[in-house]
Write a protein that holds these residues in place. Structure first.
Motif, PDB file in Angstrom:
ATOM      1  N   THR A  97       0.715  -1.336   0.129  1.00 23.09           N
ATOM      2  CA  THR A  97      -0.037  -0.032   0.080  1.00 23.09           C
ATOM      3  C   THR A  97       0.971   1.213   0.216  1.00 23.09           C
ATOM      4  O   THR A  97       2.037   1.316   0.306  1.00 23.09           O
ATOM      5  CB  THR A  97      -0.868   0.122   1.169  1.00 23.09           C
ATOM      6  OG1 THR A  97      -0.315  -0.100   2.716  1.00 23.09           O
ATOM      7  CG2 THR A  97      -1.821  -1.237   1.233  1.00 23.09           C
ATOM      8  N   LYS A 102      -4.967  12.848  -3.290  1.00 24.72           N
ATOM      9  CA  LYS A 102      -6.268  13.094  -3.857  1.00 24.72           C
ATOM     10  C   LYS A 102      -6.952  14.357  -3.824  1.00 24.72           C
ATOM     11  O   LYS A 102      -6.876  15.118  -2.685  1.00 24.72           O
ATOM     12  CB  LYS A 102      -7.020  11.782  -3.458  1.00 24.72           C
ATOM     13  CG  LYS A 102      -8.430  11.996  -4.485  1.00 24.72           C
ATOM     14  CD  LYS A 102      -9.145  10.751  -4.389  1.00 24.72           C
ATOM     15  CE  LYS A 102     -10.390  10.667  -5.131  1.00 24.72           C
ATOM     16  NZ  LYS A 102     -11.380   9.471  -5.017  1.00 24.72           N
ATOM     17  N   GLN A 115      -4.723   9.850   0.425  1.00 22.46           N
ATOM     18  CA  GLN A 115      -5.522   8.545   0.283  1.00 22.46           C
ATOM     19  C   GLN A 115      -4.726   7.350   0.032  1.00 22.46           C
ATOM     20  O   GLN A 115      -3.503   7.430  -0.377  1.00 22.46           O
ATOM     21  CB  GLN A 115      -6.534   8.840  -1.225  1.00 22.46           C
ATOM     22  CG  GLN A 115      -6.996   7.629  -1.758  1.00 22.46           C
ATOM     23  CD  GLN A 115      -8.488   7.145  -0.723  1.00 22.46           C
ATOM     24  OE1 GLN A 115      -8.958   8.169  -0.446  1.00 22.46           O
ATOM     25  NE2 GLN A 115      -8.279   6.124  -0.150  1.00 22.46           N
ATOM     26  N   TYR A 117      -3.798   3.607  -0.949  1.00 18.96           N
ATOM     27  CA  TYR A 117      -4.183   2.961  -2.158  1.00 18.96           C
ATOM     28  C   TYR A 117      -3.614   1.293  -2.048  1.00 18.96           C
ATOM     29  O   TYR A 117      -2.295   1.351  -1.389  1.00 18.96           O
ATOM     30  CB  TYR A 117      -3.365   3.527  -3.372  1.00 18.96           C
ATOM     31  CG  TYR A 117      -4.149   4.751  -3.783  1.00 18.96           C
ATOM     32  CD1 TYR A 117      -4.950   4.755  -4.730  1.00 18.96           C
ATOM     33  CD2 TYR A 117      -3.704   6.008  -3.468  1.00 18.96           C
ATOM     34  CE1 TYR A 117      -5.544   5.992  -5.305  1.00 18.96           C
ATOM     35  CE2 TYR A 117      -4.163   7.154  -3.726  1.00 18.96           C
ATOM     36  CZ  TYR A 117      -5.088   7.105  -4.784  1.00 18.96           C
ATOM     37  OH  TYR A 117      -5.906   8.487  -5.146  1.00 18.96           O
ATOM     38  N   GLN A 118      -4.185   0.529  -2.568  1.00 18.88           N
ATOM     39  CA  GLN A 118      -3.561  -0.904  -2.389  1.00 18.88           C
ATOM     40  C   GLN A 118      -3.204  -1.311  -4.083  1.00 18.88           C
ATOM     41  O   GLN A 118      -3.677  -0.799  -5.089  1.00 18.88           O
ATOM     42  CB  GLN A 118      -4.776  -1.801  -2.215  1.00 18.88           C
ATOM     43  CG  GLN A 118      -4.379  -3.502  -2.085  1.00 18.88           C
ATOM     44  CD  GLN A 118      -5.573  -4.376  -1.948  1.00 18.88           C
ATOM     45  OE1 GLN A 118      -6.723  -3.711  -1.700  1.00 18.88           O
ATOM     46  NE2 GLN A 118      -5.146  -5.647  -1.687  1.00 18.88           N
ATOM     47  N   THR A 158      -3.784   0.288  -9.192  1.00 20.07           N
ATOM     48  CA  THR A 158      -4.062   0.559  -7.768  1.00 20.07           C
ATOM     49  C   THR A 158      -5.532   0.597  -7.689  1.00 20.07           C
ATOM     50  O   THR A 158      -6.349   0.900  -8.377  1.00 20.07           O
ATOM     51  CB  THR A 158      -3.291   1.955  -7.510  1.00 20.07           C
ATOM     52  OG1 THR A 158      -3.986   2.749  -8.270  1.00 20.07           O
ATOM     53  CG2 THR A 158      -2.016   1.628  -7.539  1.00 20.07           C
ATOM     54  N   GLU A 160      -8.284   2.344  -4.482  1.00 22.93           N
ATOM     55  CA  GLU A 160      -8.379   3.081  -3.236  1.00 22.93           C
ATOM     56  C   GLU A 160      -8.981   2.285  -2.195  1.00 22.93           C
ATOM     57  O   GLU A 160      -9.912   1.419  -2.297  1.00 22.93           O
ATOM     58  CB  GLU A 160      -9.585   4.511  -3.472  1.00 22.93           C
ATOM     59  CG  GLU A 160      -9.139   5.469  -4.242  1.00 22.93           C
ATOM     60  CD  GLU A 160     -10.093   6.541  -4.587  1.00 22.93           C
ATOM     61  OE1 GLU A 160     -11.110   6.273  -3.580  1.00 22.93           O
ATOM     62  OE2 GLU A 160      -9.893   7.354  -5.323  1.00 22.93           O
TER      63      GLU A 160
END
Length: 283
Positions: A97, A102, A115, A117-118, A158, A160
């Motif tokens: 991550t 954002k 934000q 992200y993965q 990616t 969210e």
């Protein structure tokens, strides 16, 4: 590998700026297009495919074809490079991550935030790899599969994370990625393929034999002839507004073409390509 012959758009290009440019400048577009088409087809007719490098052949063919690789091509190329048998594509969720900025809105309504992200990886994999669709893979698990060449990472994506993640987050780290999008159709090959033209060239030469390409060039020269004939019909107006608008440009184009060396080359190409057809039919 898939391909399509590029469409000749002589009429559209010649009349693209009618009313905005002078008749002479519109006619110049006709001259440029005709010269370019004839030159390219002639180059293909004369070139020796066997003595051309894979890169030279690809660059020549993309002048007249839209060419792109499909998923089977990538599996074949990557299998040869790594001496593995890649059979499947997967999209793997990971524990990797990172935070990114954002923003939304503008002016007084502008706002931004960090934000989470993965990271997901699009990969090709051997049949030895059995992915669990309910599993989120750790960085070490991904690394091990990459090092053993059981997977090759094609592209990173990616998503969210809006809720608190139900997995242990790991810090982002660059992993070897080829930056290949198998859905990106077009002539722009990824750098990875450009650096492995010898493998791509094998597929290219299977797909495009000289005989097949010459047959397609016969179609292209016929398309060119059709567009020229249609355009030159406007050189003799029939007292209609439509013909009057187009007639002067057509007349300039016709006068140039009828006295140009390009017409001689064009007619020579027609004979050469007709001869190829006759020779094929006699065999």
């Amino acid at each position: 590998m898939k391909s399509e012959r590029k469409r000749i758009s002589l009429l559209e290009d010649t009349y693209a700026y009618i009313g905005r440019l002078s008749d002479e400048k519109n006619a110049e577009e006709f001259k440029k297009e005709v010269k370019g088409i004839i030159s390219t087809i002639n180059e293909i007719v004369e070139v020796d495919f066997d003595n051309s490098t894979d890169k030279e052949l690809y660059e020549l063919l993309t002048k007249v074809y839209n060419i792109y690789l499909d998923d089977k091509d990538y599996l074949e190329i990557l299998s040869k490079i790594n001496n593995k048998q890649y059979t499947h594509y997967y999209r793997i969720p990971t524990t990797i991550t990172f935070y990114g900025t954002k923003q939304e809105g503008h002016g007084n309504n502008f706002s931004w935030w960090q934000q989470l992200y993965q990271v997901y990886y699009n990969v090709v994999a051997t049949s030895d790899v059995n992915f669990d669709c309910n599993k989120i893979y750790t960085k070490d698990e991904i690394k091990e599969m990459v090092e053993t060449k059981n997977i090759v990472i094609l592209k990173q994506e990616t998503a969210e994370i809006t809720d608190y993640p139900e997995f242990e987050k790991e810090e982002y780290e660059d992993l070897p990625i080829l930056n290949i999008d198998i859905n990106d159709y077009g002539n722009n090959l990824p750098e990875f393929i450009i650096n492995n033209y010898q493998l791509f060239g094998e597929l290219l030469r299977k797909k495009f034999t000289k005989q097949k390409v010459l047959k397609d060039m016969k179609k292209s020269i016929n398309d060119l002839q059709y567009d020229i004939n249609v355009l030159f019909n406007y050189a003799n107006p029939n007292d209609t507004v439509y013909d009057t608008v187009y007639s002067n440009i057509a007349r300039i184009c016709k006068e140039w073409f009828d006295t140009s060396s390009d017409k001689e080359e064009y007619e020579s190409l027609q004979k050469k390509l007709n001869y190829v057809d006759k020779r094929k039919n006699s065999n």
